[in-house]
Design a protein around this motif. Structure first.
Motif, short mmCIF file in Angstrom:
data_model
loop_
_atom_site.label_atom_id
_atom_site.label_comp_id
_atom_site.label_asym_id
_atom_site.label_seq_id
_atom_site.Cartn_x
_atom_site.Cartn_y
_atom_site.Cartn_z
N UNK A 437 -5.77 7.15 51.99
CA UNK A 437 -4.26 6.47 51.29
C UNK A 437 -4.00 6.55 50.03
N UNK A 438 -3.04 7.46 49.38
CA UNK A 438 -2.00 7.03 48.24
C UNK A 438 -0.82 7.62 48.52
N UNK A 439 -0.73 6.79 47.77
CA UNK A 439 0.92 7.60 47.13
C UNK A 439 1.64 7.10 45.38
N UNK A 461 0.59 9.08 66.22
CA UNK A 461 2.88 8.38 65.68
C UNK A 461 2.21 7.56 64.25
N UNK A 462 2.73 8.11 63.41
CA UNK A 462 2.66 7.79 61.35
C UNK A 462 3.64 7.18 61.01
N UNK A 463 3.47 5.70 60.99
CA UNK A 463 4.97 5.28 60.59
C UNK A 463 4.41 5.09 59.47
N UNK A 464 5.49 4.64 59.04
CA UNK A 464 5.59 4.37 57.16
C UNK A 464 6.90 3.19 57.35
N UNK A 465 6.79 2.08 56.58
CA UNK A 465 7.46 1.22 56.67
C UNK A 465 7.83 0.44 55.14
N UNK A 490 9.41 -3.19 46.36
CA UNK A 490 8.55 -3.18 47.98
C UNK A 490 8.19 -3.08 48.54
N UNK A 491 7.00 -3.89 49.56
CA UNK A 491 6.29 -3.77 50.12
C UNK A 491 5.96 -2.08 51.17
N UNK A 492 5.19 -1.48 51.40
CA UNK A 492 4.53 -0.36 52.12
C UNK A 492 4.02 -0.53 52.57
N UNK A 493 3.82 -0.85 54.53
CA UNK A 493 3.00 -0.82 55.18
C UNK A 493 2.97 0.66 56.00
N UNK A 494 1.88 0.97 56.28
CA UNK A 494 1.50 2.38 57.11
C UNK A 494 0.64 1.82 58.45
N UNK A 495 0.89 2.54 59.05
CA UNK A 495 0.57 2.67 60.49
C UNK A 495 0.51 3.64 61.26
N UNK A 496 -0.68 3.73 62.37
CA UNK A 496 -1.06 4.62 63.09
C UNK A 496 -1.35 3.79 64.49
N UNK A 502 -3.54 1.75 70.85
CA UNK A 502 -4.13 1.27 69.59
C UNK A 502 -3.95 1.34 68.54
N UNK A 503 -3.81 0.82 67.91
CA UNK A 503 -3.19 0.99 66.26
C UNK A 503 -4.01 0.08 65.02
N UNK A 504 -3.76 1.13 63.51
CA UNK A 504 -4.63 0.77 62.60
C UNK A 504 -3.28 0.85 61.45
N UNK A 505 -3.63 -0.33 60.83
CA UNK A 505 -2.53 -0.18 59.06
C UNK A 505 -3.03 -0.45 58.07
N UNK A 506 -2.14 -0.26 57.20
CA UNK A 506 -2.75 -0.28 55.71
C UNK A 506 -1.32 -0.63 54.83
N UNK A 507 -2.13 -1.46 54.12
CA UNK A 507 -0.67 -1.67 53.14
C UNK A 507 -0.83 -1.06 51.43
N UNK A 508 -0.16 -0.88 50.98
CA UNK A 508 0.21 -0.15 49.22
C UNK A 508 1.21 -1.39 48.42
N UNK A 509 0.35 -1.19 47.11
CA UNK A 509 0.56 -2.60 46.54
C UNK A 509 2.10 -2.48 45.91
#
Length: 509
Positions: A437-439, A461-465, A490-496, A502-509
């Protein structure tokens, strides 16, 4: 009694019948031993004290003759002969037996049946072929083929056989299963204790079923047909035998009323009451413990001192004359319930996701249907949903199945009708993998790249908050998405999330 035997010249026959020997047996047959101990019969056995059957049949050698013992029957030995106490018997001569205190002798190779119904509804000796002699007190009576003699009165009348139970090949115990109940229905399984009867309970010989006020129960039989025990009634199962013709049912109605639907070609069917006995094949009729018989379809024979037949559209009270059928409120209830039973079975399996963490199903059918699901060789019931008539649910299996692909067969059954549907599902408890994951932000555009890997066939389903804003896509494999860059940090949260949740997620700085 011994003086009478000598007077008739039967001394030789009695000497030949010094003991009884079981030559053949099927089903439950027991022999009495000293101390009133009963043991299961095995092999060729001598009968020293007594013999009884449950759902079974036994052939006894007596001298050069035979005594065939039907289901739910009992005899003892008396003066080195068989003393027939209760049930149904076929005698093949030459043979001498006792029948409830009377002495019976069959000349030559004649055949005689003895019917001793529980409660004394039918007590008779009927000659099928040849001839017999019966001593009742000091009087000796000869009975010829085609005649019967009533043991209560000594009256001789014509005999026409309608239920040759002995002619059918015995194939073991059939089944009587409770198919439906309403209200208080009790099942007595030996002794005085009772349990609440439940749909699916099998009834064995000797067990009793009772109904409270406003209650009823339906009992279905192997091979087809059923009986409805109406309110404030009591029924005893005498025997249900499998035969080459289907099955032989013997029941005893102790009180109340029973509605009977007997399918054609399904063997013999008998129901006795305290005052009458009936024998039918293929009919719809009602019988009351008081002796009332009402026939709506087919024909019912009343084997008694004077054999009678009640045909469709007729009714008869014990001791009365045949009358035109007059339906009453109880008949109307039974006819309406029959129509309800005959309703076509409807069944719909609700849509299910292609992937699930645990098996969950819902289906719709008639409220009194039984709905089951079979998966990986195990079958479980779907429960009726409370407050939603006709809705059945399976929330989850008690034992967790491994992940993988499964075929699920869901079946609805109701009074012999069956509808089946099959679904292919996947049990999945593994979350999709989110990696690389990169931004980056270029001007007002936020670019997000990465990789999603999932074993399922559908795209997760990919969700970006981004702060309070949410963006979604369906992705599988490498992805690159563009979205507005936030005005401030602002915080960026990515989940799939996959189709099973079943779900996985990650947070971006």
């Amino acid at each position: 009694m011994s003086l009478w035997v000598g007077a008739l010249g039967l001394g030789q026959a009695s000497a030949q019948a010094a003991f009884l020997t079981v030559r053949d047996a099927a089903g439950r047959v027991e022999i009495q031993e000293a101390g009133n101990v009963w043991r299961t019969q095995a092999g060729i056995s001598s009968v020293a004290l007594g013999l009884r059957t449950g759902t079974g049949r036994a052939v006894l050698q007596s001298g050069t003759g035979q005594v065939v013992v039907g289901s739910a029957s009992r005899l003892r030995t008396y003066q080195e002969e068989a003393d027939l106490l209760e049930g149904q018997f076929l005698l093949r001569g030459p043979v001498a037996v006792h029948v409830q205190g009377n002495h019976l002798f069959i000349d030559g190779t004649g055949q005689v049946r003895v019917d001793l119904a529980p409660g004394g509804a039918t007590l008779r000796v009927a000659v099928i072929s040849g001839s017999s002699r019966l001593a009742m007190g000091t009087r000796i009576t000869s009975v010829r083929a085609g005649q019967q003699i009533a043991l209560k009165t000594g009256q001789i009348s014509d005999f026409r056989e309608t239920d040759p139970w002995y002619a059918a090949q015995f194939r073991g115990a059939g089944t009587a299963t409770i198919e439906a109940t309403r209200g208080g229905v009790k099942l007595f399984r030996g002794g005085a204790a009772s349990v609440n009867a439940a749909v699916g309970d099998n009834l064995a010989a000797g067990e009793r079923l009772t109904t409270d006020t406003g209650a009823w129960a339906e009992v279905g039989f192997s091979g087809g047909g059923y009986l409805r025990l109406t309110e404030q009634s009591e029924l005893s199962v005498i025997a249900i035998d499998k035969t080459a013709q289907g099955r032989e049912v013997t029941l005893q109605l102790l009180r109340g009323s029973a509605w009977n639907v007997v399918q054609k070609g399904q063997g013999g069917y008998k129901i006795t009451t305290p005052v009458i006995s009936t024998a039918v094949r293929g009919t719809v009729f009602r019988v009351d413990a008081s002796g009332l018989v009402k026939v709506f379809e087919g024909q019912v024979a009343l084997p008694s001192d004077e054999d009678a037949t009640v045909s469709q559209g007729q009714q008869q009270q014990q001791g009365g004359q045949l009358q035109p059928l007059t339906p009453d409120a109880l008949d109307a209830f039974n006819i309406a319930r029959d129509a309800e039973r005959a309703r076509p079975l409807v069944f719909k399996l609700d849509p299910t996701p292609s992937s699930l963490r645990e098996l969950a199903l819902s289906a719709r059918s008639l409220p009194d249907a039984t709905v089951t699901a079979t998966i990986a060789g195990r079958t479980v019931n779907l429960s009726a949903a409370e407050g939603a008539e006709g809705l059945f649910r399976l929330e989850r299996l008690q034992d967790t199945l491994p992940e993988g692909e499964y075929a699920v067969q869901v079946k609805a059954t109701r009074f012999g009708q069956t509808v089946t549907q099959t679904r292919q599902i996947r049990l999945d408890r593994t979350a999709p993998a989110l990696s690389n994951l990169k931004s980056s932000v270029t001007g007002r555009i936020l670019t997000l790249t990465g990789q999603v890997a999932d074993a399922g066939t559908a795209q997760p389903l990919l969700t970006v908050a981004v702060g309070d804003l949410r963006y979604t896509w369906r992705v599988q494999g490498n992805f690159r998405v563009l979205l507005p860059a936030p005005a401030s940090a602002v915080p960026i949260r990515v989940s799939v999330q996959d189709g099973a949740g079943n779900e996985s997620y990650a947070a971006l700085p």
